[in-house]
Design a protein around this motif. Structure first.
Motif, PDB file in Angstrom:
ATOM      1  N   ILE A 196       0.846  -1.183   0.000  1.00 14.44           N
ATOM      2  CA  ILE A 196       0.000   0.000   0.000  1.00 14.44           C
ATOM      3  C   ILE A 196       0.886   1.238   0.000  1.00 14.44           C
ATOM      4  CG2 ILE A 196      -1.660   1.368   1.317  1.00 14.44           C
ATOM      5  CD1 ILE A 196      -2.855  -1.198   2.378  1.00 14.44           C
ATOM      6  N   CYS A 197       0.640   2.149  -0.937  1.00 10.06           N
ATOM      7  CA  CYS A 197       1.298   3.456  -0.962  1.00 10.06           C
ATOM      8  C   CYS A 197       0.259   4.487  -0.546  1.00 10.06           C
ATOM      9  CB  CYS A 197       1.836   3.759  -2.356  1.00 10.06           C
ATOM     10  SG  CYS A 197       3.229   2.698  -2.830  1.00 10.06           S
ATOM     11  N   ALA A 198       0.436   5.038   0.658  1.00  7.93           N
ATOM     12  CA  ALA A 198      -0.600   5.859   1.278  1.00  7.93           C
ATOM     13  C   ALA A 198      -0.112   7.286   1.504  1.00  7.93           C
ATOM     14  CB  ALA A 198      -1.019   5.251   2.611  1.00  7.93           C
ATOM     15  N   PRO A 199      -0.763   8.279   0.892  1.00  3.47           N
ATOM     16  CA  PRO A 199      -0.413   9.669   1.164  1.00  3.47           C
ATOM     17  C   PRO A 199      -0.955  10.101   2.527  1.00  3.47           C
ATOM     18  CG  PRO A 199      -2.301   9.595  -0.285  1.00  3.47           C
ATOM     19  CD  PRO A 199      -1.859   8.169  -0.091  1.00  3.47           C
ATOM     20  N   VAL A 222       0.312 -12.509   5.601  1.00  5.86           N
ATOM     21  CA  VAL A 222       0.815 -12.310   4.241  1.00  5.86           C
ATOM     22  C   VAL A 222       1.894 -11.238   4.290  1.00  5.86           C
ATOM     23  CG1 VAL A 222      -1.368 -12.966   3.148  1.00  5.86           C
ATOM     24  CG2 VAL A 222      -0.941 -10.569   3.696  1.00  5.86           C
ATOM     25  N   GLU A 223       2.784 -11.261   3.323  1.00  4.04           N
ATOM     26  CA  GLU A 223       3.806 -10.221   3.255  1.00  4.04           C
ATOM     27  C   GLU A 223       3.126  -8.874   3.044  1.00  4.04           C
ATOM     28  OE1 GLU A 223       7.458 -10.891   1.015  1.00  4.04           O
ATOM     29  OE2 GLU A 223       6.745 -12.939   0.657  1.00  4.04           O
ATOM     30  N   TYR A 224       3.606  -7.877   3.771  1.00  3.00           N
ATOM     31  CA  TYR A 224       2.914  -6.586   3.768  1.00  3.00           C
ATOM     32  C   TYR A 224       3.940  -5.464   3.760  1.00  3.00           C
ATOM     33  CZ  TYR A 224      -0.278  -2.870   5.425  1.00  3.00           C
ATOM     34  OH  TYR A 224      -1.020  -1.721   5.547  1.00  3.00           O
ATOM     35  N   ASP A 225       3.778  -4.565   2.810  1.00  9.52           N
ATOM     36  CA  ASP A 225       4.661  -3.396   2.692  1.00  9.52           C
ATOM     37  C   ASP A 225       3.799  -2.146   2.694  1.00  9.52           C
ATOM     38  OD1 ASP A 225       6.896  -1.761   2.202  1.00  9.52           O
ATOM     39  OD2 ASP A 225       6.588  -1.882   0.042  1.00  9.52           O
ATOM     40  N   TYR A 226       3.861  -1.382   3.777  1.00  8.00           N
ATOM     41  CA  TYR A 226       3.088  -0.145   3.891  1.00  8.00           C
ATOM     42  C   TYR A 226       4.029   1.035   3.721  1.00  8.00           C
ATOM     43  CZ  TYR A 226      -0.165   3.370   5.717  1.00  8.00           C
ATOM     44  OH  TYR A 226      -0.981   4.467   5.864  1.00  8.00           O
ATOM     45  N   GLN A 227       3.793   1.807   2.676  1.00  6.73           N
ATOM     46  CA  GLN A 227       4.633   2.965   2.369  1.00  6.73           C
ATOM     47  C   GLN A 227       3.838   4.236   2.656  1.00  6.73           C
ATOM     48  OE1 GLN A 227       7.808   3.007   0.574  1.00  6.73           O
ATOM     49  NE2 GLN A 227       8.036   0.794   0.577  1.00  6.73           N
ATOM     50  N   TYR A 228       4.387   5.083   3.502  1.00  5.71           N
ATOM     51  CA  TYR A 228       3.704   6.316   3.918  1.00  5.71           C
ATOM     52  C   TYR A 228       4.385   7.511   3.264  1.00  5.71           C
ATOM     53  CZ  TYR A 228       1.987   9.996   7.064  1.00  5.71           C
ATOM     54  OH  TYR A 228       1.421  11.130   7.586  1.00  5.71           O
ATOM     55  N   PHE A 229       3.579   8.453   2.754  1.00  5.76           N
ATOM     56  CA  PHE A 229       4.095   9.591   2.005  1.00  5.76           C
ATOM     57  C   PHE A 229       3.645  10.894   2.668  1.00  5.76           C
ATOM     58  CE2 PHE A 229       4.196   5.997  -0.712  1.00  5.76           C
ATOM     59  CZ  PHE A 229       5.276   6.182  -1.571  1.00  5.76           C
ATOM     60  N   GLY A 250       7.884  12.020  -4.390  1.00  4.40           N
ATOM     61  CA  GLY A 250       6.890  11.055  -3.942  1.00  4.40           C
ATOM     62  C   GLY A 250       6.438  10.116  -5.032  1.00  4.40           C
ATOM     63  N   LEU A 251       6.155  10.650  -6.218  1.00 10.04           N
ATOM     64  CA  LEU A 251       5.676   9.769  -7.285  1.00 10.04           C
ATOM     65  C   LEU A 251       6.789   8.830  -7.758  1.00 10.04           C
ATOM     66  CD1 LEU A 251       6.566  10.736 -10.451  1.00 10.04           C
ATOM     67  CD2 LEU A 251       5.117  12.668  -9.802  1.00 10.04           C
ATOM     68  N   GLU A 252       8.043   9.316  -7.719  1.00  8.95           N
ATOM     69  CA  GLU A 252       9.156   8.446  -8.101  1.00  8.95           C
ATOM     70  C   GLU A 252       9.377   7.366  -7.052  1.00  8.95           C
ATOM     71  OE1 GLU A 252      12.499  10.990  -8.826  1.00  8.95           O
ATOM     72  OE2 GLU A 252      11.887  11.385 -10.904  1.00  8.95           O
ATOM     73  N   ARG A 253       9.241   7.736  -5.789  1.00 10.92           N
ATOM     74  CA  ARG A 253       9.384   6.745  -4.722  1.00 10.92           C
ATOM     75  C   ARG A 253       8.300   5.682  -4.814  1.00 10.92           C
ATOM     76  NH1 ARG A 253       7.776   7.960   1.311  1.00 10.92           N
ATOM     77  NH2 ARG A 253       7.494   5.791   1.921  1.00 10.92           N
ATOM     78  N   ALA A 254       7.071   6.094  -5.119  1.00 11.85           N
ATOM     79  CA  ALA A 254       5.985   5.130  -5.275  1.00 11.85           C
ATOM     80  C   ALA A 254       6.247   4.199  -6.455  1.00 11.85           C
ATOM     81  CB  ALA A 254       4.659   5.863  -5.454  1.00 11.85           C
ATOM     82  N   LYS A 255       6.733   4.766  -7.547  1.00 14.16           N
ATOM     83  CA  LYS A 255       7.059   3.935  -8.720  1.00 14.16           C
ATOM     84  C   LYS A 255       8.160   2.941  -8.383  1.00 14.16           C
ATOM     85  CE  LYS A 255      10.134   5.010 -11.421  1.00 14.16           C
ATOM     86  NZ  LYS A 255      11.571   4.644 -11.569  1.00 14.16           N
ATOM     87  N   ASN A 256       9.198   3.408  -7.707  1.00 10.63           N
ATOM     88  CA  ASN A 256      10.310   2.524  -7.349  1.00 10.63           C
ATOM     89  C   ASN A 256       9.865   1.425  -6.382  1.00 10.63           C
ATOM     90  OD1 ASN A 256      12.086   3.976  -8.951  1.00 10.63           O
ATOM     91  ND2 ASN A 256      12.797   5.265  -7.266  1.00 10.63           N
ATOM     92  N   ALA A 257       8.960   1.778  -5.463  1.00  6.15           N
ATOM     93  CA  ALA A 257       8.457   0.780  -4.512  1.00  6.15           C
ATOM     94  C   ALA A 257       7.708  -0.328  -5.242  1.00  6.15           C
ATOM     95  CB  ALA A 257       7.560   1.448  -3.481  1.00  6.15           C
ATOM     96  N   ALA A 258       6.876   0.058  -6.206  1.00  7.52           N
ATOM     97  CA  ALA A 258       6.125  -0.943  -6.968  1.00  7.52           C
ATOM     98  C   ALA A 258       7.067  -1.815  -7.802  1.00  7.52           C
ATOM     99  CB  ALA A 258       5.099  -0.263  -7.858  1.00  7.52           C
TER     100      ALA A 258
END
Length: 268
Positions: A196-199, A222-229, A250-258
């Motif tokens: 989840i990428c959450a602003p 389940v494996e879980y990755d929570y990204q906070y922006f 932020g948008l680049e970080r979200a892209k890289n995370a995915a």
């Protein structure tokens, strides 16, 4: 959905993919990997938006997957001009729009596309990522378990359709940014690795829903990755302003995370 679902900025660039068909839907496709695919469930601006096609190109190139962006709005186009023109935004009747593209109407199409990737095109692994409108959809794709799709939590009321039950095991991981329409029961039923990428600022993916996800998902094992922006708003991952350093980061970080998420879960 609300007005924040149509706010944002258009990106410059020329997509490098091509248009094809997937499950009889018009589809943008990028990449050449025959073993791993990613299904993008787009936001309100649909499959033709340059932003989402550029993201598809990045995922394809950087994660080494083939990315599909089908048209889940039956040919209806919400013009990108609405992002930066409040007068244009007022012309969109969001309630009527959602009536035409409800979960009951578009859900079977989304499942048909995921099914086609594995059963017809033969991809060994498939991931799904949803933005805004697409957030609920990827959680439903990632729901497995009890046939009624009920958990042992009394608060869960979501029951899956026959199409969805047939769609078990169609995705190997999901990712989502700033969802709209996501319900607690859909969070409760996820059973594949989820990101989840959450602003910070999001009137739709509310603090209550964020808290619910962060409490429930770890309990599901389940494996879980929570990204906070911090400082970012709903829509940042697909419609952030590239000339604003904070939004661009932020948008680049979200892209890289995915990209990392798909590399981790879809590589052979």
């Amino acid at each position: 959905m609300s007005s924040c679902c149509t706010a944002g900025f258009q990106w410059d660039g020329k997509p490098v993919g091509k248009e094809t068909k997937l499950a009889n839907l018009d589809t943008y496709v990028s990449g050449e990997n025959k073993d791993a695919a990613v299904l993008i469930v787009h936001d309100v601006f649909g499959w033709t938006l340059t932003n989402v096609r550029l993201l598809a190109d990045h995922y394809a190139s950087e994660a080494g997957v083939t990315v599909y962006v089908p048209d889940f709005f039956g040919g209806e186009i919400v013009t990108p001009d609405m992002m930066e023109n409040p007068d244009e935004t007022k012309r969109l009747d969001i309630g009527a729009f959602m009536g035409r593209h409800s979960k009951d109407i578009r859900g079977p199409e989304i499942f048909a596309c995921a099914k086609a990737l594995k059963q017809e095109l033969g991809f060994k692994k498939v991931g799904a990522i949803g933005f805004c409108y697409g957030g609920w959809a990827v959680f439903r794709l990632g729901a497995k378990g009890k046939p009624s799709c009920e958990t042992d939590r009394s608060r869960s009321t979501y029951k899956r359709s026959a199409d969805e039950l047939e769609g078990n095991n169609l995705v190997d991981c999901i990712s989502m940014a700033h969802p709209s329409g996501l319900e607690k029961s859909e969070i409760d039923n996820v059973s594949v690795p989820v990101q989840i990428c959450a602003p910070e600022i999001d009137p739709i993916f509310t603090p209550e829903l964020k808290e619910h996800a962060n409490k429930v998902i770890p309990e599901l094992k389940v494996e879980y990755d929570y990204q906070y922006f911090p400082g970012l708003v709903h829509g940042f991952a697909t419609r952030g302003e590239v000339n604003n350093p904070t939004q661009k980061n932020g948008l680049e970080r979200a892209k890289n995370a995915a990209v990392y998420w798909f590399r981790q879960h879809l590589s052979s």
